[in-house]
Write an enzyme that holds these catalytic residues in place. Sequence first.
Site, PDB file in Angstrom:
ATOM      1  CB  CYS A  10      -5.890   3.453  -1.970  1.00  0.00           C
ATOM      2  SG  CYS A  10      -6.302   2.074  -0.996  1.00  0.00           S
ATOM      3  CE  LYS A  31      -2.638   7.309  -2.014  1.00  0.00           C
ATOM      4  NZ  LYS A  31      -2.736   7.025  -0.569  1.00  0.00           N
ATOM      5  CG  HIS A  44      -1.721   4.029   3.655  1.00  0.00           C
ATOM      6  ND1 HIS A  44      -2.160   4.908   4.616  1.00  0.00           N
ATOM      7  CD2 HIS A  44      -2.408   4.330   2.543  1.00  0.00           C
ATOM      8  CE1 HIS A  44      -3.078   5.708   4.096  1.00  0.00           C
ATOM      9  NE2 HIS A  44      -3.254   5.384   2.822  1.00  0.00           N
ATOM     10  CG  HIS A  64     -10.004   1.657   1.055  1.00  0.00           C
ATOM     11  ND1 HIS A  64      -9.056   2.410   0.406  1.00  0.00           N
ATOM     12  CD2 HIS A  64     -10.854   2.544   1.624  1.00  0.00           C
ATOM     13  CE1 HIS A  64      -9.299   3.694   0.582  1.00  0.00           C
ATOM     14  NE2 HIS A  64     -10.378   3.798   1.321  1.00  0.00           N
ATOM     15  CE  LYS A  74      -6.233   0.685   1.812  1.00  0.00           C
ATOM     16  NZ  LYS A  74      -5.255   1.791   1.729  1.00  0.00           N
ATOM     17  CG  ASP A 113      -2.044   0.907   1.183  1.00  0.00           C
ATOM     18  OD1 ASP A 113      -2.124   1.673   0.213  1.00  0.00           O
ATOM     19  OD2 ASP A 113      -2.874   0.873   2.106  1.00  0.00           O
ATOM     20  CG  ASP A 120      -2.357   0.779  -3.139  1.00  0.00           C
ATOM     21  OD1 ASP A 120      -1.154   1.142  -3.070  1.00  0.00           O
ATOM     22  OD2 ASP A 120      -3.247   1.280  -2.443  1.00  0.00           O
ATOM     23  CG  ASN A 121      -1.583   4.086  -4.774  1.00  0.00           C
ATOM     24  OD1 ASN A 121      -2.648   3.828  -4.237  1.00  0.00           O
ATOM     25  ND2 ASN A 121      -0.517   4.461  -4.065  1.00  0.00           N
TER      26      ASN A 121
END
Lengths: 460, 460, 460
Positions: free
Chosen positions: C72, C294, C217, C130, C128, C32, C275-276
């Site tokens: 995300c 990001k 993160h 989300h 996670k 993340d 994720d990014n």
Amino acid sequence: MRFLRTLVGAAGGLGLTLLAADRPNVVFILADDLGYADVGFQGCRDIPTPQLDALAAAGVRFTSGYAGHPFCSPTRASFMTGRYQHRFGYENNIAFDPQNTLMGLPVAEKTVPERMQAAGYATGMVGKWHLGAAHLFHPNRRGFDFFHGFLGGGHDYFEVSALRPMGEGYQTPLDHNGKPREIDGYLTDDLTRAAAGFIRDHRGEPFFLYVAYNAPHTPMQAPQERLATFAGISDPKRRTYAAMVSVLDDGVGLLLRTLEELGLRERTLVCFLSDNGGPPTANGARNDPLRGGKGSVFEGGIRVPFVMSWPARLPAGTTFAHPVISHDLSATALAAAGIGADTLARLDGVDLLPHLLGHDSRPPHEALFWRMNGGDQWAVRSGDWKLLQAGPNLAPALYNLAGDLAETRDLAAEQPGRVDGLQARWKAWNQGNREAFFPGFSDYHKAKNAFYKTLVKPTE
Amino acid sequence: MRFLRTLVGAAGGLGLTLLAADRPNVVFILADDLGYADVGFQGCRDIPTPQLDALAAAGVRFTSGYAGHPFCSPTRASFMTGRYQHRFGYENNIAFDPQNTLMGLPVAEKTVPERMQAAGYATGMVGKWHLGAAHLFHPNRRGFDFFHGFLGGGHDYFEVSALRPMGEGYQTPLDHNGKPREIDGYLTDDLTRAAAGFIRDHRGEPFFLYVAYNAPHTPMQAPQERLATFAGISDPKRRTYAAMVSVLDDGVGLLLRTLEELGLRERTLVCFLSDNGGPPTANGARNDPLRGGKGSVFEGGIRVPFVMSWPARLPAGTTFAHPVISHDLSATALAAAGIGADTLARLDGVDLLPHLLGHDSRPPHEALFWRMNGGDQWAVRSGDWKLLQAGPNLAPALYNLAGDLAETRDLAAEQPGRVDGLQARWKAWNQGNREAFFPGFSDYHKAKNAFYKTLVKPTE
Amino acid sequence: MRFLRTLVGAAGGLGLTLLAADRPNVVFILADDLGYADVGFQGCRDIPTPQLDALAAAGVRFTSGYAGHPFCSPTRASFMTGRYQHRFGYENNIAFDPQNTLMGLPVAEKTVPERMQAAGYATGMVGKWHLGAAHLFHPNRRGFDFFHGFLGGGHDYFEVSALRPMGEGYQTPLDHNGKPREIDGYLTDDLTRAAAGFIRDHRGEPFFLYVAYNAPHTPMQAPQERLATFAGISDPKRRTYAAMVSVLDDGVGLLLRTLEELGLRERTLVCFLSDNGGPPTANGARNDPLRGGKGSVFEGGIRVPFVMSWPARLPAGTTFAHPVISHDLSATALAAAGIGADTLARLDGVDLLPHLLGHDSRPPHEALFWRMNGGDQWAVRSGDWKLLQAGPNLAPALYNLAGDLAETRDLAAEQPGRVDGLQARWKAWNQGNREAFFPGFSDYHKAKNAFYKTLVKPTE
């Protein structure tokens, strides 16, 4: 901050005890809806309060000690900031709504415990918060390293229920640093134990402890065995009230004993007061000989038992007659912790120490002010004179408290000049205030239910 | 109240047993969505229910026993008050929303358990409440000293989840006097154990126990081993249904055995019924030979298995043919507990005892009434005649149940005078009703989501 | 489904191991906010990641591996469906609001784990989610037999609090199949243990495991002892970041070791990606030599570390240069699990295996597409060419990534025809997209607070 604390601790260990001695521990003990006449040192006859009396005897009793507001939540807002709560629109009794992140002690306001943290103090709170129930208003987020208590305006003294909380959260589980807890026995005892535990855990560093008992606020509940000792009181409400105050007195005793056993009593500033006058109808409190009670700007609504004890600095057995207000204690604690004069100057509370020690012979305040319901009720006290408006569209009444503590003889007609002067003073003060940014809890629930009423109505 | 109970207990101890004997314990057992034809004493062949059959054999079986409503929540509202639920606008199936304090059995309505408490009874409830999920509607606040169950309209039989409740709260933790609980095994067994525990705990005082099983309501879930004993039923839904009813029958057996072991059976009034007709599509229930099912005003929606047993007063093995309705049981229990005639007169339910004992040979009711969806559907039964409107804008149909239990021959055209008379009677009854004050759960969620839709929409 | 799984298990027991070997286990590991340059196999020097490097060395490293979105929640929406998230209006970072049942991965979308379940796989998720916090979006309801993690967009690494959750739910209790849990130690370790436990529990059947670490993160929190090993990094944020990534690397190592010890490594398809792109300001990540991070459609926002390892089928130590995107992994996993070609054809993700094995020499995609903020920012990559619009009302910029990986030389003016062609291609793709159906979390909270503001305002 953590570094600063370590430093202070280390300094103490190295024998530099002067620093620690100069910066006292601070313990604020707040009672809830306790009447002016309901402790021994105020002349109470039917409820023995030996521990509170001893505390008063060991320090300074303020004969004109005032709460910041005639009711609960706003007094706490000023107590926790050192400012008149009206400065930031905190004028009403807050509803319990953990979902509402807009309603609580504004995060823009720096709190007393935040300032104490920054000064290297360990900070702890026990008991009733009542300054917002949403996460961002939680005591742990507003300056308290430690919290054991509840977020609403009151609590059941025996029971919690995760699934069946009463209105206003009176049965929510106790909150121990954010974790749910049962009550261990009777709530007042539970709170005392948590407070004593905090003292023991932080004996080696300067600490700030705020013990906000909800006793003797409703619901009227006391341990059976304590009730039995007050069998002589015939009115059942007063009997329960007496038992509740008596357990509170025990609690204060345990805290003082804990300080003594740890050798901290000398260098600990202990304050005791009530958050507003007693509400005779609700809990059986008495404010004699004062007029009115909780929710009124007469003396019975705002003048409260008010004590400060700091053996290392303050003489025992004294009284102080000039008017003082609850957030003076906030300022006094900050000053004692070494907070700079520039910061203190931005507060409304005044450091009382110079006045108590005779370094400053003036009264701490030229005037004190109160406002309720957006100004429908208000009061100003200056010297012995008090001007107040007791309700919407009523003419202001003028009293001389020196000879008329019970506020029975309105002198307004006789002294129009004094009326004008005091009223002008109140208006000038009120210039710096904001309108309330949230309604009182019953108006709040009415408004919230209005939304639900859009959902709950006939399908036809 | 506590005093009164003590008195009764003491009186019993002093040998004044007549009093206790005169005032029976009361146990209401409610099944959920159980079909008219799904117990042995109603002729069921594929599901053995020996315990329920024994209960019926030990008392009075009502051959025209009705539920107060064709579906769940409103029947319970009348059952818990003794009044037609329409009197106070409780006409829809309530949504599960603990936040909504406006939606539940109105607090202005005095409940049966509140009246029983006032009469000195210990009161307990086990199982499904379905009369409001907000704190002020909680069974503990509506008259039950003891509660173990859940607040919504149904529940998973095995699982709870604090963080992942299904819609309508089907997986909320069980609520044990407001404390969260896991399910111990299979929910029906868990509820039975809690009910038996209540009986044991209160063996020494008069008690009122309401056991509201959610079985055999959906979700269709049964213990694996019990399912195996119904391998002979080919339809899987009916197989599961059979297993669920069978475990329920065991539960009733355990409760009866508990009463017997404690020597209480003789002086305990036990009632058993279903909250509405079976919904064949949903759970595989059968209402043969009746027409319709849950949600319909035909007999299949409202006529249910209906039993009352009180060995000390009522003869065993009897039947009663006059129409009776679920809230008659409420009135009967209150009368047996000694509630005054003036109170009973304000209820719609009727004390059945004089009728069952032959002291009053008239039918308990001149007519019984039902209403659904604000009057889109309704029914009235008087004697053998029933007039009903099965849907909006449909003409009323007239049936003679004596010869046409299945409601297949509409005699309305042949007997217009009888139609007019019955319709006038229904209208007169309906004069005393209020419109629904909350919508059904799906309309409710639609309305609530409309609010969320104002939040959830494109940012563009 | 249960039957199918049993069959597969039984088949394995009978020696029909080909079936199991052909259908690999699948383990997706998602980091993340991990930067492009922050693992050893991407050239990172200051953070050792031996386990991730070994994973990359054991399989295929994608040098143009992309996340489906520059941030995300939308990336996860495409990852969990195999489709561009814009197809169903999932374009914003979702707010944490368990009350809102309208906001989450649309239930109409079939998820990858649902498809894997249908194919007989045991499915588990750790970490996670989300993709919606209301009950109907819970991972257990969207295809995962097993879930251990949290529903919001991030989490505290040490603490949970039932009563004091931070905004966006960062301190909600961990959710273990719907039951609340404390964190056991440091969150990344806790998640690793849960993931390893799932692998052990399902060693005997094909499984799909999605390990969605929230590391690295924010909040920036690492175990003290691990921080100490990075004392050489002077920037405190980067130091904490390094420690967080290092613990994550350990976790991946433990998962790989667990697979090996159980003899499953050969036949398990393991994927690792972020994720990014990394957000340097927020957590100290680095994306060198890429431009942006990001929240940007420059390469730094979308190109990520990207690895696939499947020893039984894929050669070790290889790289793959054609552009691929995160939801290609979804399609690849589904194809490997035997999902039919017709289903795969309806997805946007592409089965990469034929391309990796040389059965299909074409690039997997003619073009890849990104869109942010309703089209204010967008990008398309085809071959070495990338056209992007970096903000509202900016002219599109054209880069040739072959010679200009850092996107410093805008060639749009020189090649207007190529600009037009790529833009037309993006527009054609965008024709199939929907507008966002919920706003980003800060807009959401603003809108929700607007409702509360109707409650919280002066009473006067």
